[in-house]
Design a protein around this motif. Structure first.
Motif, PDB file in Angstrom:
ATOM      1  N   GLY A   1     -26.329 -23.213  29.685  1.00  0.00           N
ATOM      2  CA  GLY A   1     -26.932 -24.244  28.847  1.00  0.00           C
ATOM      3  C   GLY A   1     -26.278 -24.375  27.481  1.00  0.00           C
ATOM      4  N   ASP A   2     -25.478 -23.361  27.047  1.00  0.00           N
ATOM      5  CA  ASP A   2     -24.795 -23.455  25.756  1.00  0.00           C
ATOM      6  C   ASP A   2     -23.758 -24.565  25.785  1.00  0.00           C
ATOM      7  OD1 ASP A   2     -26.213 -21.315  24.747  1.00  0.00           O
ATOM      8  OD2 ASP A   2     -24.509 -19.918  24.740  1.00  0.00           O
ATOM      9  N   LEU A   3     -23.657 -25.306  24.681  1.00  0.00           N
ATOM     10  CA  LEU A   3     -22.634 -26.344  24.541  1.00  0.00           C
ATOM     11  C   LEU A   3     -21.349 -25.704  24.033  1.00  0.00           C
ATOM     12  CD1 LEU A   3     -24.749 -29.185  22.931  1.00  0.00           C
ATOM     13  CD2 LEU A   3     -24.064 -28.931  25.321  1.00  0.00           C
ATOM     14  N   LEU A   4     -20.223 -26.163  24.590  1.00  0.00           N
ATOM     15  CA  LEU A   4     -18.915 -25.605  24.234  1.00  0.00           C
ATOM     16  C   LEU A   4     -17.885 -26.709  24.090  1.00  0.00           C
ATOM     17  CD1 LEU A   4     -19.691 -23.649  27.180  1.00  0.00           C
ATOM     18  CD2 LEU A   4     -18.550 -22.227  25.518  1.00  0.00           C
TER      19      LEU A   4
ATOM     20  N   ARG B   1     -18.023 -21.815  21.594  1.00  0.00           N
ATOM     21  CA  ARG B   1     -19.439 -22.209  21.604  1.00  0.00           C
ATOM     22  C   ARG B   1     -19.757 -23.031  20.362  1.00  0.00           C
ATOM     23  NH1 ARG B   1     -23.383 -18.077  21.396  1.00  0.00           N
ATOM     24  NH2 ARG B   1     -22.041 -17.112  19.889  1.00  0.00           N
ATOM     25  N   GLU B   2     -20.570 -24.061  20.543  1.00  0.00           N
ATOM     26  CA  GLU B   2     -20.976 -24.907  19.418  1.00  0.00           C
ATOM     27  C   GLU B   2     -21.712 -24.088  18.351  1.00  0.00           C
ATOM     28  OE1 GLU B   2     -22.681 -29.331  19.112  1.00  0.00           O
ATOM     29  OE2 GLU B   2     -24.054 -27.921  20.082  1.00  0.00           O
ATOM     30  N   THR B   3     -22.422 -23.057  18.766  1.00  0.00           N
ATOM     31  CA  THR B   3     -23.176 -22.213  17.833  1.00  0.00           C
ATOM     32  C   THR B   3     -22.411 -20.947  17.442  1.00  0.00           C
ATOM     33  OG1 THR B   3     -24.269 -21.112  19.688  1.00  0.00           O
ATOM     34  CG2 THR B   3     -25.405 -23.021  18.717  1.00  0.00           C
ATOM     35  N   ALA B   4     -21.117 -20.937  17.663  1.00  0.00           N
ATOM     36  CA  ALA B   4     -20.318 -19.738  17.386  1.00  0.00           C
ATOM     37  C   ALA B   4     -20.398 -19.330  15.923  1.00  0.00           C
ATOM     38  CB  ALA B   4     -18.863 -19.972  17.778  1.00  0.00           C
ATOM     39  N   VAL B   5     -20.499 -18.037  15.716  1.00  0.00           N
ATOM     40  CA  VAL B   5     -20.389 -17.426  14.400  1.00  0.00           C
ATOM     41  C   VAL B   5     -19.138 -16.561  14.463  1.00  0.00           C
ATOM     42  CG1 VAL B   5     -21.468 -15.794  12.808  1.00  0.00           C
ATOM     43  CG2 VAL B   5     -22.885 -17.439  14.061  1.00  0.00           C
ATOM     44  N   GLN B   6     -18.345 -16.611  13.406  1.00  0.00           N
ATOM     45  CA  GLN B   6     -17.083 -15.877  13.400  1.00  0.00           C
ATOM     46  C   GLN B   6     -17.297 -14.386  13.658  1.00  0.00           C
ATOM     47  OE1 GLN B   6     -13.798 -17.364  12.737  1.00  0.00           O
ATOM     48  NE2 GLN B   6     -13.410 -15.467  13.829  1.00  0.00           N
ATOM     49  N   ALA B   7     -16.663 -13.871  14.700  1.00  0.00           N
ATOM     50  CA  ALA B   7     -16.721 -12.437  14.998  1.00  0.00           C
ATOM     51  C   ALA B   7     -15.861 -11.678  14.000  1.00  0.00           C
ATOM     52  CB  ALA B   7     -16.230 -12.172  16.410  1.00  0.00           C
ATOM     53  N   SER B   8     -16.288 -10.493  13.626  1.00  0.00           N
ATOM     54  CA  SER B   8     -15.492  -9.590  12.798  1.00  0.00           C
ATOM     55  C   SER B   8     -15.625  -8.174  13.318  1.00  0.00           C
ATOM     56  CB  SER B   8     -15.906  -9.629  11.349  1.00  0.00           C
ATOM     57  OG  SER B   8     -16.859 -10.541  11.054  1.00  0.00           O
ATOM     58  N   PRO B   9     -14.952  -7.911  14.438  1.00  0.00           N
ATOM     59  CA  PRO B   9     -15.031  -6.552  14.998  1.00  0.00           C
ATOM     60  C   PRO B   9     -14.503  -5.518  14.006  1.00  0.00           C
ATOM     61  CG  PRO B   9     -13.967  -8.072  16.529  1.00  0.00           C
ATOM     62  CD  PRO B   9     -14.099  -8.789  15.223  1.00  0.00           C
ATOM     63  N   THR B  10     -15.011  -4.316  14.135  1.00  0.00           N
ATOM     64  CA  THR B  10     -14.519  -3.206  13.317  1.00  0.00           C
ATOM     65  C   THR B  10     -13.365  -2.528  14.065  1.00  0.00           C
ATOM     66  OG1 THR B  10     -16.145  -1.727  14.312  1.00  0.00           O
ATOM     67  CG2 THR B  10     -16.778  -2.825  12.260  1.00  0.00           C
ATOM     68  N   PRO B  11     -12.529  -1.766  13.364  1.00  0.00           N
ATOM     69  CA  PRO B  11     -11.436  -1.075  14.050  1.00  0.00           C
ATOM     70  C   PRO B  11     -11.959  -0.223  15.204  1.00  0.00           C
ATOM     71  CG  PRO B  11     -11.089  -0.982  11.699  1.00  0.00           C
ATOM     72  CD  PRO B  11     -12.472  -1.570  11.910  1.00  0.00           C
ATOM     73  N   GLY B  12     -11.302  -0.349  16.347  1.00  0.00           N
ATOM     74  CA  GLY B  12     -11.670   0.414  17.537  1.00  0.00           C
ATOM     75  C   GLY B  12     -12.802  -0.187  18.348  1.00  0.00           C
ATOM     76  N   GLU B  13     -13.417  -1.280  17.864  1.00  0.00           N
ATOM     77  CA  GLU B  13     -14.522  -1.919  18.585  1.00  0.00           C
ATOM     78  C   GLU B  13     -13.988  -2.924  19.593  1.00  0.00           C
ATOM     79  OE1 GLU B  13     -18.283  -4.924  17.699  1.00  0.00           O
ATOM     80  OE2 GLU B  13     -17.045  -4.226  16.033  1.00  0.00           O
ATOM     81  N   LEU B  14     -14.513  -2.844  20.807  1.00  0.00           N
ATOM     82  CA  LEU B  14     -14.166  -3.811  21.852  1.00  0.00           C
ATOM     83  C   LEU B  14     -15.391  -4.665  22.159  1.00  0.00           C
ATOM     84  CD1 LEU B  14     -12.059  -2.101  24.645  1.00  0.00           C
ATOM     85  CD2 LEU B  14     -11.374  -3.851  23.021  1.00  0.00           C
ATOM     86  N   PRO B  15     -15.291  -5.971  21.956  1.00  0.00           N
ATOM     87  CA  PRO B  15     -16.400  -6.832  22.333  1.00  0.00           C
ATOM     88  C   PRO B  15     -16.681  -6.719  23.830  1.00  0.00           C
ATOM     89  CG  PRO B  15     -14.858  -8.001  20.933  1.00  0.00           C
ATOM     90  CD  PRO B  15     -14.212  -6.703  21.309  1.00  0.00           C
ATOM     91  N   ASP B  16     -17.949  -6.754  24.171  1.00  0.00           N
ATOM     92  CA  ASP B  16     -18.387  -6.659  25.563  1.00  0.00           C
ATOM     93  C   ASP B  16     -17.670  -7.680  26.446  1.00  0.00           C
ATOM     94  OD1 ASP B  16     -20.169  -5.489  27.537  1.00  0.00           O
ATOM     95  OD2 ASP B  16     -21.246  -7.409  27.495  1.00  0.00           O
ATOM     96  N   GLN B  17     -17.427  -8.842  25.897  1.00  0.00           N
ATOM     97  CA  GLN B  17     -16.738  -9.914  26.624  1.00  0.00           C
ATOM     98  C   GLN B  17     -15.411  -9.438  27.223  1.00  0.00           C
ATOM     99  OE1 GLN B  17     -14.071 -12.968  24.603  1.00  0.00           O
ATOM    100  NE2 GLN B  17     -16.073 -13.958  24.608  1.00  0.00           N
ATOM    101  N   LEU B  18     -14.710  -8.569  26.520  1.00  0.00           N
ATOM    102  CA  LEU B  18     -13.410  -8.091  27.001  1.00  0.00           C
ATOM    103  C   LEU B  18     -13.545  -6.970  28.019  1.00  0.00           C
ATOM    104  CD1 LEU B  18     -11.424  -8.058  23.637  1.00  0.00           C
ATOM    105  CD2 LEU B  18     -11.466  -9.839  25.398  1.00  0.00           C
ATOM    106  N   THR B  19     -14.606  -6.206  27.949  1.00  0.00           N
ATOM    107  CA  THR B  19     -14.727  -5.042  28.833  1.00  0.00           C
ATOM    108  C   THR B  19     -15.198  -5.404  30.232  1.00  0.00           C
ATOM    109  OG1 THR B  19     -16.994  -4.551  28.140  1.00  0.00           O
ATOM    110  CG2 THR B  19     -15.213  -3.525  26.876  1.00  0.00           C
ATOM    111  N   ARG B  20     -15.682  -6.615  30.444  1.00  0.00           N
ATOM    112  CA  ARG B  20     -16.245  -6.974  31.749  1.00  0.00           C
ATOM    113  C   ARG B  20     -15.296  -7.811  32.611  1.00  0.00           C
ATOM    114  NH1 ARG B  20     -20.272  -9.926  28.852  1.00  0.00           N
ATOM    115  NH2 ARG B  20     -21.737  -8.497  29.806  1.00  0.00           N
TER     116      ARG B  20
END
Length: 156
Positions: A52-55, A79-98
């Motif tokens: 249902g998210d708009l992209l 995503r239309e509601t995207a907020v800028q991601a700012s991962p910390t060093p060594g952090e992997l967003p869940d999106q990449l691990t799956r």
């Protein structure tokens, strides 16, 4: 050796969300709605869209080094509601691990020095090993099946 994941910048996409569908089509972009869970990875928030998210689906040049034969561009979702991601060093967003991923190591001259296909759960180890090599400057992460750019990793 650790790494930092770099998403695409939100500022580049914000004006597109205000455009009409015809104006987007003229630019080679499309408005769409996520249909299923984990099917639409946002390259700005580094989060998967919910059904249902708009992209926006747009073409982006993600490797723009004029002297490199590896210059590349391709489709990305935001995503239309995207907020800028700012991962910390060594952090992997869940999106990449799956996901099954294609990883490509580049040196300072944007020449590819290594590449492989890895399961997302193994990405952290691949990135650490890649940045342990002095010639690696950046690693681009793509979906393995469709080949779409997801994010870049740099030495942290």
């Amino acid at each position: 050796m650790t790494y930092l994941i770099r998403p695409l910048p939100l500022a580049a996409f914000k004006p597109l969300f205000q455009m009409s569908d015809d104006a987007l089509i003229a630019l080679g972009a499309r408005r769409m709605t996520a249909q299923t869970t984990h099917s639409c990875p946002c390259r700005v928030s580094l989060m998967d869209a919910d059904p249902g998210d708009l992209l926006l689906l747009a073409n982006v040049r993600h490797l723009d080094a004029p002297s490199s034969p590896y210059r590349a561009e391709g489709p990305v979702l935001v995503r239309e509601t995207a907020v800028q991601a700012s991962p910390t060093p060594g952090e992997l967003p869940d999106q990449l691990t799956r996901r099954l991923l294609s990883v490509r190591n580049y040196n300072a001259n944007w020449m590819m020095t290594d590449a492989d296909v890895v399961e997302g759960v193994d990405l952290a180890a691949w990135l650490r090993a890649g940045f342990a090599r002095p010639q690696t400057s950046v690693i681009h992460i793509h979906t393995a099946r469709r080949g779409c750019y997801l994010a870049a990793a740099v030495r942290a």
